[in-house]
Design a protein around this motif. Structure first.
Motif, PDB file in Angstrom:
ATOM      1  N   PHE A 197      41.764  37.282  45.336  1.00 51.12           N
ATOM      2  CA  PHE A 197      42.666  37.052  44.211  1.00 51.12           C
ATOM      3  C   PHE A 197      42.980  38.367  43.500  1.00 51.12           C
ATOM      4  CE2 PHE A 197      42.860  36.395  39.560  1.00 51.12           C
ATOM      5  CZ  PHE A 197      44.034  35.652  39.476  1.00 51.12           C
ATOM      6  N   THR A 198      41.933  39.180  43.299  1.00 47.26           N
ATOM      7  CA  THR A 198      42.114  40.438  42.583  1.00 47.26           C
ATOM      8  C   THR A 198      43.036  41.386  43.357  1.00 47.26           C
ATOM      9  OG1 THR A 198      39.847  40.164  41.867  1.00 47.26           O
ATOM     10  CG2 THR A 198      40.861  42.284  41.407  1.00 47.26           C
ATOM     11  N   ARG A 199      42.741  41.546  44.651  1.00 45.29           N
ATOM     12  CA  ARG A 199      43.501  42.523  45.428  1.00 45.29           C
ATOM     13  C   ARG A 199      44.877  42.000  45.847  1.00 45.29           C
ATOM     14  NH1 ARG A 199      39.319  46.325  46.612  1.00 45.29           N
ATOM     15  NH2 ARG A 199      37.344  45.254  46.880  1.00 45.29           N
ATOM     16  N   ALA A 200      44.930  40.730  46.316  1.00 44.64           N
ATOM     17  CA  ALA A 200      46.183  40.230  46.878  1.00 44.64           C
ATOM     18  C   ALA A 200      47.115  39.655  45.813  1.00 44.64           C
ATOM     19  CB  ALA A 200      45.897  39.182  47.948  1.00 44.64           C
ATOM     20  N   VAL A 201      46.553  38.990  44.834  1.00 37.67           N
ATOM     21  CA  VAL A 201      47.399  38.348  43.825  1.00 37.67           C
ATOM     22  C   VAL A 201      47.677  39.278  42.656  1.00 37.67           C
ATOM     23  CG1 VAL A 201      47.650  36.371  42.284  1.00 37.67           C
ATOM     24  CG2 VAL A 201      46.506  36.099  44.515  1.00 37.67           C
ATOM     25  N   LEU A 202      46.603  39.813  42.071  1.00 38.74           N
ATOM     26  CA  LEU A 202      46.806  40.706  40.926  1.00 38.74           C
ATOM     27  C   LEU A 202      47.292  42.077  41.386  1.00 38.74           C
ATOM     28  CD1 LEU A 202      43.672  39.922  38.704  1.00 38.74           C
ATOM     29  CD2 LEU A 202      45.969  38.983  38.490  1.00 38.74           C
ATOM     30  N   GLY A 203      46.843  42.500  42.575  1.00 38.27           N
ATOM     31  CA  GLY A 203      47.304  43.778  43.116  1.00 38.27           C
ATOM     32  C   GLY A 203      46.547  44.973  42.592  1.00 38.27           C
ATOM     33  N   THR A 204      45.250  44.820  42.295  1.00 32.63           N
ATOM     34  CA  THR A 204      44.468  45.968  41.840  1.00 32.63           C
ATOM     35  C   THR A 204      43.142  46.006  42.592  1.00 32.63           C
ATOM     36  OG1 THR A 204      43.292  46.939  39.970  1.00 32.63           O
ATOM     37  CG2 THR A 204      43.575  44.568  39.923  1.00 32.63           C
ATOM     38  N   ASN A 205      42.516  47.214  42.651  1.00 34.26           N
ATOM     39  CA  ASN A 205      41.195  47.328  43.251  1.00 34.26           C
ATOM     40  C   ASN A 205      40.092  47.209  42.209  1.00 34.26           C
ATOM     41  OD1 ASN A 205      42.040  47.643  45.890  1.00 34.26           O
ATOM     42  ND2 ASN A 205      42.405  49.842  45.594  1.00 34.26           N
ATOM     43  N   PHE A 252      47.963  37.263  32.139  1.00 31.52           N
ATOM     44  CA  PHE A 252      47.860  38.131  33.310  1.00 31.52           C
ATOM     45  C   PHE A 252      49.241  38.650  33.698  1.00 31.52           C
ATOM     46  CE2 PHE A 252      43.703  36.426  35.421  1.00 31.52           C
ATOM     47  CZ  PHE A 252      42.975  37.386  34.738  1.00 31.52           C
ATOM     48  N   LYS A 253      50.208  37.733  33.785  1.00 28.81           N
ATOM     49  CA  LYS A 253      51.561  38.099  34.208  1.00 28.81           C
ATOM     50  C   LYS A 253      52.158  39.116  33.262  1.00 28.81           C
ATOM     51  CE  LYS A 253      53.223  34.133  36.790  1.00 28.81           C
ATOM     52  NZ  LYS A 253      53.715  32.776  36.564  1.00 28.81           N
ATOM     53  N   ALA A 254      52.021  38.838  31.974  1.00 28.11           N
ATOM     54  CA  ALA A 254      52.614  39.719  30.964  1.00 28.11           C
ATOM     55  C   ALA A 254      51.996  41.107  31.042  1.00 28.11           C
ATOM     56  CB  ALA A 254      52.406  39.113  29.577  1.00 28.11           C
ATOM     57  N   THR A 255      50.664  41.173  31.171  1.00 30.05           N
ATOM     58  CA  THR A 255      49.990  42.468  31.235  1.00 30.05           C
ATOM     59  C   THR A 255      50.430  43.246  32.470  1.00 30.05           C
ATOM     60  OG1 THR A 255      48.097  41.384  30.218  1.00 30.05           O
ATOM     61  CG2 THR A 255      47.713  43.567  31.101  1.00 30.05           C
ATOM     62  N   ARG A 256      50.528  42.531  33.585  1.00 34.94           N
ATOM     63  CA  ARG A 256      50.908  43.176  34.831  1.00 34.94           C
ATOM     64  C   ARG A 256      52.336  43.721  34.749  1.00 34.94           C
ATOM     65  NH1 ARG A 256      50.691  41.949  41.038  1.00 34.94           N
ATOM     66  NH2 ARG A 256      52.800  41.151  40.864  1.00 34.94           N
ATOM     67  N   GLU A 257      53.222  42.932  34.147  1.00 33.59           N
ATOM     68  CA  GLU A 257      54.615  43.378  34.042  1.00 33.59           C
ATOM     69  C   GLU A 257      54.760  44.560  33.098  1.00 33.59           C
ATOM     70  OE1 GLU A 257      56.916  39.841  33.199  1.00 33.59           O
ATOM     71  OE2 GLU A 257      56.367  39.122  35.211  1.00 33.59           O
ATOM     72  N   ASN A 258      54.043  44.511  31.977  1.00 28.71           N
ATOM     73  CA  ASN A 258      54.205  45.559  30.965  1.00 28.71           C
ATOM     74  C   ASN A 258      53.438  46.832  31.264  1.00 28.71           C
ATOM     75  OD1 ASN A 258      55.782  43.722  29.621  1.00 28.71           O
ATOM     76  ND2 ASN A 258      54.099  42.997  28.331  1.00 28.71           N
ATOM     77  N   GLY A 262      51.455  47.367  34.429  1.00 29.02           N
ATOM     78  CA  GLY A 262      51.089  47.590  35.834  1.00 29.02           C
ATOM     79  C   GLY A 262      49.790  46.871  36.179  1.00 29.02           C
ATOM     80  N   PRO A 263      49.557  46.634  37.496  1.00 25.50           N
ATOM     81  CA  PRO A 263      48.377  45.851  37.916  1.00 25.50           C
ATOM     82  C   PRO A 263      47.052  46.528  37.597  1.00 25.50           C
ATOM     83  CG  PRO A 263      49.626  46.656  39.817  1.00 25.50           C
ATOM     84  CD  PRO A 263      50.449  46.956  38.621  1.00 25.50           C
ATOM     85  N   ASP A 264      47.015  47.873  37.540  1.00 22.60           N
ATOM     86  CA  ASP A 264      45.736  48.538  37.274  1.00 22.60           C
ATOM     87  C   ASP A 264      45.298  48.393  35.820  1.00 22.60           C
ATOM     88  OD1 ASP A 264      45.067  49.198  39.782  1.00 22.60           O
ATOM     89  OD2 ASP A 264      45.917  51.234  39.733  1.00 22.60           O
ATOM     90  N   ALA A 265      46.111  47.749  35.002  1.00 21.44           N
ATOM     91  CA  ALA A 265      45.681  47.444  33.638  1.00 21.44           C
ATOM     92  C   ALA A 265      44.757  46.217  33.630  1.00 21.44           C
ATOM     93  CB  ALA A 265      46.892  47.185  32.742  1.00 21.44           C
ATOM     94  N   LEU A 266      44.614  45.596  34.794  1.00 22.21           N
ATOM     95  CA  LEU A 266      43.756  44.413  34.880  1.00 22.21           C
ATOM     96  C   LEU A 266      42.481  44.752  35.644  1.00 22.21           C
ATOM     97  CD1 LEU A 266      46.496  41.873  35.936  1.00 22.21           C
ATOM     98  CD2 LEU A 266      45.278  41.808  33.771  1.00 22.21           C
ATOM     99  N   ALA A 267      41.366  44.084  35.310  1.00 23.55           N
ATOM    100  CA  ALA A 267      40.122  44.245  36.066  1.00 23.55           C
ATOM    101  C   ALA A 267      39.403  42.914  36.084  1.00 23.55           C
ATOM    102  CB  ALA A 267      39.243  45.308  35.433  1.00 23.55           C
ATOM    103  N   VAL A 268      38.600  42.735  37.118  1.00 18.80           N
ATOM    104  CA  VAL A 268      37.892  41.465  37.270  1.00 18.80           C
ATOM    105  C   VAL A 268      36.400  41.744  37.422  1.00 18.80           C
ATOM    106  CG1 VAL A 268      37.562  39.469  38.787  1.00 18.80           C
ATOM    107  CG2 VAL A 268      39.873  40.300  38.310  1.00 18.80           C
TER     108      VAL A 268
END
Lengths: 274, 145, 135
Positions: free
Chosen positions: C119-127, C88-94, C96-102
């Motif tokens: 967790f999705t909005r506050a920790v990962l930072g994506t909608n 998760f961390k690596a994807t977010r850093e490389n 951005g957070p919108d590359a993640l979905a839950v």
């Protein structure tokens, strides 16, 4: 009636005439089957609801009573039955899953309102111990709806009905007689996995035909159908035909053979007076 | 069903028992009897092995009529196979009728190995009847598979 | 011998059908619809009817598996969660957070779904959060 039934069952248990009493228990406002092994628990025993006591355990494909008998072979179990429960039990016994000799069948009659609600033509068991026999509503009047239609009207009617089917298998799962190890309703040749609604009328044809000489008209399939398909219309038409053509009524005698699976001629059955 | 095209040729699936009806059909052929070429014969060892699901399946896959041919009662090679057939077919026809599929599309005939003439006549009759009934409304099914 | 029925809510979708789980001598032997339940009224879909089967299924995963050299290998929960967090961390850093979905699930409770949304909005930072029962 309930007090007498509880007292009778308590007697059976305390005198150790039976190892257990199988019936319905009400708890927190809901009624479910329960195996009573202690007389003091019988306060929870109830009757007179639409909840059946015979059904098939899945995925084991084993009748509930046959599962009891496997757990404690040779022990006497009392079973509290309505007319439909008893007929279902006999049909399963015919197919070798239940030993009727090891059961104490205690029957009670349904009242006229219950019989009407279930469209039940025989709302009382043969082993009737509690309650008064009442006349069930006539099947003729019930199936008139379908009998009076033309062939084309029936097709349109059933196409519309079956188009609602969500293939939940509730009609089969709730059926007390459906104990086949290999079910044709699951055969992809008739209703491919993943297709909804199933092709008219393959999926339903299989179930209708396979139950034609064993349907006990309990109505469990109709009760279980989330889409309210009136499956009992066809089942009752078939039961009537089986009576007229093969002189056979399902659920009457555990010693009888199902006619469509036996090689006995219908005429011979009539001569034997069955 | 009302709009029957004039050139409609019904397709008949015939489940024929190996010992009597198939041989009867064979005899009709060898004797050069004329009968309509609308029959697709499927040979089975006994009419008792025709499950009602086969009949339903044939209708569903587009057959306009289904003929089941077996030995006369008492002549079954397996003693009582055709007794099963005799009980099954009326129930199957009743079910088809109740579901809205014309039961006249399903026909049970006892045809012995010597009855080539009989076989030809049955086909003549059946084709005539099916032409009057028109194409099977189930043909093709709801899904192609 | 002991046989009883325990009323429970179907674990699958959000409709809230109830049924009985049949218990025979401590063993789960089947599902029975509950006719007097106001939501399901004795009717179930195929998921409810077979809801007992996954419990004892031999195919059920009982330990976390991590893919190493193209093969799934059994791992401890700490290892598995560390691996997920690192990815998760690596994807977010490389990216951005919108590359993640839950994708949330109907098989967990409302409260767990709420925590997942946070967790999705506050920790990962994506909608990017969705749910299988969002029909």
């Amino acid at each position: 009636m309930l007090t007498e039934i509880r007292k009778h069952c308590a007697d059976l248990l305390t005198r150790k005439q039976v190892a257990a009493v199988y019936g319905l228990r009400e708890r927190d406002g809901h009624t479910a089957p329960y195996l009573f092994t202690r007389a003091e628990d019988l306060d929870g025993l109830t009757v007179g609801t639409k909840v059946p006591v015979t059904f098939t355990l899945r995925p084991a494909k084993k009748n509930i009573i046959s599962a009891f008998q496997e757990k404690c072979p040779g022990q006497k179990i009392a079973v509290l039955v309505r007319g439909c429960d008893e007929r279902g039990l006999y049909e399963v016994a015919k197919r070798g899953q239940i030993q009727v000799a090891d059961l104490a069948i205690i029957g009670y009659a349904c009242d006229a309102d219950q019989a009407r609600a279930c469209h039940c033509p025989r709302p009382h068991p043969q082993n009737l111990k509690f309650g008064e026999k009442v006349q069930g509503p006539s099947n003729e009047a019930f199936i008139a709806k379908i009998v009076n239609m033309s062939v084309a009207e029936r097709e349109a009617f059933w196409r519309a009905q079956f188009s609602k089917c969500i293939k939940c298998y509730g009609c089969r799962n709730s059926c007390p007689v459906c104990i086949c190890k290999e079910c044709w309703m699951e055969n992809d040749a008739f209703s491919p996995t993943g297709w909804l609604p199933p092709d008219f009328p393959m999926f339903h044809f299989v179930h209708f035909y396979h139950l034609s000489d064993s349907c006990i008209e309990c109505g469990a399939c109709v009760d279980a159908c989330p889409m309210d398909i009136p499956l009992n219309l066809i089942r009752k038409v078939l039961s009537k035909k089986v009576q007229e053509e093969l002189f056979y009524t399902a659920g009457q005698d555990p010693e009888e053979k199902p006619p469509l699976a036996s090689r006995e001629e219908a005429k011979e059955r009539l001569e034997k007076g069955i | 069903m009302s709009s029957t095209p004039d050139n409609f040729e019904p397709r008949i699936v015939a489940f024929l028992c190996n010992w009597c009806s198939y041989t009867g059909a064979d005899l009709a052929g060898i004797s050069r009897m004329n009968y309509p070429a609308n029959v697709r014969a499927i040979r089975l060892m006994c009419s008792g092995s025709v499950k009602p699901f086969f009949i339903m399946s044939a209708l569903h896959k587009g057959a306009d009529g289904v003929l089941i041919g077996g030995c006369h009662i008492g002549d079954c090679h397996y003693q009582t196979g055709n007794h099963l057939t005799k009980k099954r077919i009326p129930i199957t026809r009743e079910l088809l009728g109740a579901l809205g599929i014309d039961p006249r599309r399903v026909r049970l005939e006892w045809i012995s190995a010597a009855e080539g003439q009989e076989f030809a006549e049955v086909i003549h009759e059946f084709v005539k009847e099916l032409k009057a009934l028109g194409p099977n409304p189930l043909a093709g099914g709801d899904h192609a598979h | 011998m002991n046989y009883e029925n325990v009323l429970t809510t179907c674990p699958y979708c959000g409709a809230g059908c109830n049924f009985y789980l049949q218990i025979m001598d401590g063993e789960l032997v089947g599902v029975l619809p509950c006719k007097d339940h106001p939501v399901s009224q004795g009717k179930l879909c195929i998921k409810g009817w077979t809801a007992n089967e996954f419990v004892t299924s031999p195919e059920r995963l009982t330990k976390p598996l991590i893919k190493r050299d193209g093969k799934f290998v059994e791992a401890s929960w700490d290892e598995a969660l560390d691996a997920v967090a690192a990815k998760f961390k690596a994807t977010r850093e490389n990216h951005g957070p919108d590359a993640l979905a839950v994708l949330a699930s109907a098989k967990i409770t409302n409260e767990e779904n709420y925590a997942l949304m946070k967790f999705t909005r506050a920790v990962l930072g994506t909608n990017n959060i969705d749910h299988c029962a969002r029909l």
